[in-house]
Design a protein around this motif. Structure first.
Motif, mmCIF file in Angstrom:
data_model
loop_
_atom_site.group_PDB
_atom_site.id
_atom_site.type_symbol
_atom_site.label_atom_id
_atom_site.label_comp_id
_atom_site.label_asym_id
_atom_site.label_seq_id
_atom_site.Cartn_x
_atom_site.Cartn_y
_atom_site.Cartn_z
ATOM 1 N N LEU A 2 0.849 -0.925 -0.004
ATOM 2 C CA LEU A 2 -0.161 -0.020 0.134
ATOM 3 C C LEU A 2 1.043 1.170 -0.052
ATOM 4 O O LEU A 2 1.980 1.526 0.766
ATOM 5 C CB LEU A 2 -1.007 -0.094 1.089
ATOM 6 N N GLU A 3 0.483 2.088 -0.801
ATOM 7 C CA GLU A 3 1.343 3.466 -0.850
ATOM 8 C C GLU A 3 0.357 4.786 -0.380
ATOM 9 O O GLU A 3 -0.831 4.589 -0.516
ATOM 10 C CB GLU A 3 1.535 3.853 -2.546
ATOM 11 N N GLY A 4 1.100 5.657 0.089
ATOM 12 C CA GLY A 4 0.128 6.903 0.631
ATOM 13 C C GLY A 4 0.513 6.779 2.232
ATOM 14 O O GLY A 4 0.987 6.019 2.992
ATOM 15 N N VAL A 27 -6.729 1.385 -5.157
ATOM 16 C CA VAL A 27 -6.920 2.040 -3.920
ATOM 17 C C VAL A 27 -7.450 3.346 -4.008
ATOM 18 O O VAL A 27 -6.738 4.022 -4.813
ATOM 19 C CB VAL A 27 -5.656 2.153 -3.369
ATOM 20 N N GLU A 28 -8.663 3.296 -3.739
ATOM 21 C CA GLU A 28 -9.294 4.868 -3.936
ATOM 22 C C GLU A 28 -9.993 5.285 -2.542
ATOM 23 O O GLU A 28 -10.233 4.432 -1.676
ATOM 24 C CB GLU A 28 -10.644 4.255 -4.763
ATOM 25 N N LYS A 38 -9.954 10.692 6.159
ATOM 26 C CA LYS A 38 -8.643 10.584 4.930
ATOM 27 C C LYS A 38 -8.169 9.425 5.143
ATOM 28 O O LYS A 38 -7.405 8.847 4.260
ATOM 29 C CB LYS A 38 -7.516 11.602 5.367
ATOM 30 N N THR A 39 -8.477 8.595 6.265
ATOM 31 C CA THR A 39 -7.854 7.332 6.268
ATOM 32 C C THR A 39 -8.663 5.913 6.071
ATOM 33 O O THR A 39 -8.233 4.748 6.225
ATOM 34 C CB THR A 39 -7.216 6.929 7.780
ATOM 35 N N TRP A 40 -9.995 6.272 5.458
ATOM 36 C CA TRP A 40 -10.819 5.087 5.107
ATOM 37 C C TRP A 40 -10.523 5.106 3.472
ATOM 38 O O TRP A 40 -10.516 6.189 2.683
ATOM 39 C CB TRP A 40 -12.325 5.834 5.366
ATOM 40 N N ILE A 41 -10.371 3.918 2.999
ATOM 41 C CA ILE A 41 -10.197 3.762 1.489
ATOM 42 C C ILE A 41 -11.065 2.629 1.352
ATOM 43 O O ILE A 41 -11.731 1.791 2.010
ATOM 44 C CB ILE A 41 -8.834 3.593 1.400
ATOM 45 N N ASN A 42 -11.160 2.408 -0.161
ATOM 46 C CA ASN A 42 -11.905 1.311 -0.711
ATOM 47 C C ASN A 42 -10.688 0.482 -1.661
ATOM 48 O O ASN A 42 -9.737 1.276 -2.505
ATOM 49 C CB ASN A 42 -12.923 1.731 -1.602
ATOM 50 N N LEU A 43 -10.669 -0.677 -1.612
ATOM 51 C CA LEU A 43 -9.963 -1.676 -2.576
ATOM 52 C C LEU A 43 -10.882 -1.981 -3.837
ATOM 53 O O LEU A 43 -11.705 -2.931 -3.341
ATOM 54 C CB LEU A 43 -9.148 -2.788 -1.624
ATOM 55 N N HIS A 44 -10.872 -1.188 -4.622
ATOM 56 C CA HIS A 44 -11.571 -1.346 -5.803
ATOM 57 C C HIS A 44 -11.352 -2.479 -6.668
ATOM 58 O O HIS A 44 -10.187 -2.215 -7.267
ATOM 59 C CB HIS A 44 -12.118 -0.249 -6.504
ATOM 60 N N TYR A 45 -12.142 -3.597 -7.199
ATOM 61 C CA TYR A 45 -11.740 -4.572 -8.162
ATOM 62 C C TYR A 45 -12.768 -4.213 -9.576
ATOM 63 O O TYR A 45 -13.806 -4.747 -9.480
ATOM 64 C CB TYR A 45 -12.086 -6.041 -7.659
ATOM 65 N N PRO A 46 -12.245 -3.343 -10.372
ATOM 66 C CA PRO A 46 -13.287 -2.838 -11.276
ATOM 67 C C PRO A 46 -13.573 -4.209 -12.247
ATOM 68 O O PRO A 46 -14.832 -4.022 -12.639
ATOM 69 C CB PRO A 46 -12.352 -1.976 -12.237
ATOM 70 N N ARG A 92 -15.740 -4.325 -3.872
ATOM 71 C CA ARG A 92 -14.884 -3.327 -3.113
ATOM 72 C C ARG A 92 -14.818 -3.913 -1.580
ATOM 73 O O ARG A 92 -15.509 -4.404 -1.121
ATOM 74 C CB ARG A 92 -15.585 -1.713 -3.003
ATOM 75 N N VAL A 93 -13.449 -3.917 -1.250
ATOM 76 C CA VAL A 93 -13.391 -3.869 0.140
ATOM 77 C C VAL A 93 -13.215 -2.761 0.997
ATOM 78 O O VAL A 93 -12.391 -2.021 0.644
ATOM 79 C CB VAL A 93 -12.091 -4.584 0.329
ATOM 80 N N HIS A 94 -14.324 -2.373 1.580
ATOM 81 C CA HIS A 94 -14.323 -1.041 2.219
ATOM 82 C C HIS A 94 -13.478 -0.961 3.616
ATOM 83 O O HIS A 94 -13.904 -1.691 4.500
ATOM 84 C CB HIS A 94 -15.662 -0.516 2.433
ATOM 85 N N LEU A 95 -12.670 -0.098 3.714
ATOM 86 C CA LEU A 95 -11.821 -0.037 5.108
ATOM 87 C C LEU A 95 -11.916 1.120 5.737
ATOM 88 O O LEU A 95 -11.856 2.306 5.219
ATOM 89 C CB LEU A 95 -9.999 -0.211 4.595
ATOM 90 N N THR A 96 -12.295 0.824 6.838
ATOM 91 C CA THR A 96 -12.332 2.160 8.005
ATOM 92 C C THR A 96 -11.313 1.927 9.037
ATOM 93 O O THR A 96 -11.272 1.060 9.615
ATOM 94 C CB THR A 96 -13.681 2.290 8.579
#
Length: 216
Positions: A58-60, A74-75, A84-92, A97-101
């Motif tokens: 993971l970058e960022g 990574v979106e 700002k630390t909540w992201i989605n791992l999007h499989y287009p 989506r794996v939603h991370l909080t």
């Protein structure tokens, strides 16, 4: 013998009834369980050709680090732009989506308990539609403890988890599909992403751990 530490996960050997999960987590936090390999249990389904697993770091600027699937983008969480630390791992390719909080614990036991209660409540609310919910306490190679939950049936989320160091950090994740296709038809893809998420958990470190490793 498998010598790759990222492929190993320490877990408690048994399944826990829903009412005792919170008590078990409090007990497991800070203790060491028996070591074993853990992967989501296989299901029977029609063959679908899927790519070989591949991962990237993971970058960022996040308070956590892990390896995620190279097939996932990574979106940012556009529904909660202030987080700002909540992201989605999007499989287009599969509209998954794996939603991370992420939430800080700040050393407060009451805060940790509130996060645990909330995570367990979000899982248990699917009991009406789920055929079953399998929950298991886990511990990764970095010593982080959490819970993974596999949900079967026509539920909106098929896999949920959370991981914490019990004092400073709490990360929760859930898998969602933006499609009307039934879950039984999505089964191969669900299993593929479950394995990706388990790799994420296996390689997860929080900021203090990562900085400690860099200083050595």
């Amino acid at each position: 013998m498998d010598t790759n530490p990222s492929s190993k996960l320490i877990r408690d050997a048994g399944k826990f009834p829903c009412k005792t999960i919170l008590a078990a987590l409090v007990l497991v936090l800070g203790t060491v369980a028996c070591q074993s390999n853990f992967m989501p249990k296989p299901k029977g389904f029609n063959r679908i050709d899927l790519p070989d697993p591949a991962f990237a770091v993971l970058e960022g600027a996040f308070p956590y680090s892990f390896e995620h699937s190279k097939y996932a983008r990574v979106e940012p969480d556009t529904f909660n732009p202030n987080e700002k630390t909540w992201i989605n791992l999007h499989y287009p390719e599969w509209e998954a989506r794996v939603h991370l909080t992420y939430k800080p614990v700040d050393g407060q036991r009451s805060t940790l308990k509130a996060y645990l209660d909330d995570a367990l409540s979000l899982t248990s609310k699917h009991q009406i539609k789920a055929y079953g919910i399998d929950e298991m306490v886990v511990r990764n190679p970095a010593g982080l403890t959490g819970l993974v939950a596999e949900l079967s049936g026509e539920v909106p989320t098929q896999f949920q988890f959370f991981v914490t160091d019990s004092t400073s950090h709490f990360l929760r994740g859930a898998l969602y599909f933006n499609t009307a296709v039934r879950n039984d038809s999505l089964a191969p893809i669900i299993e593929f992403i479950k394995a990706d998420v388990m790799h994420l958990i296996n390689t997860l470190e929080f900021e203090s751990q990562r900085l400690s490793h860099l200083s050595k």
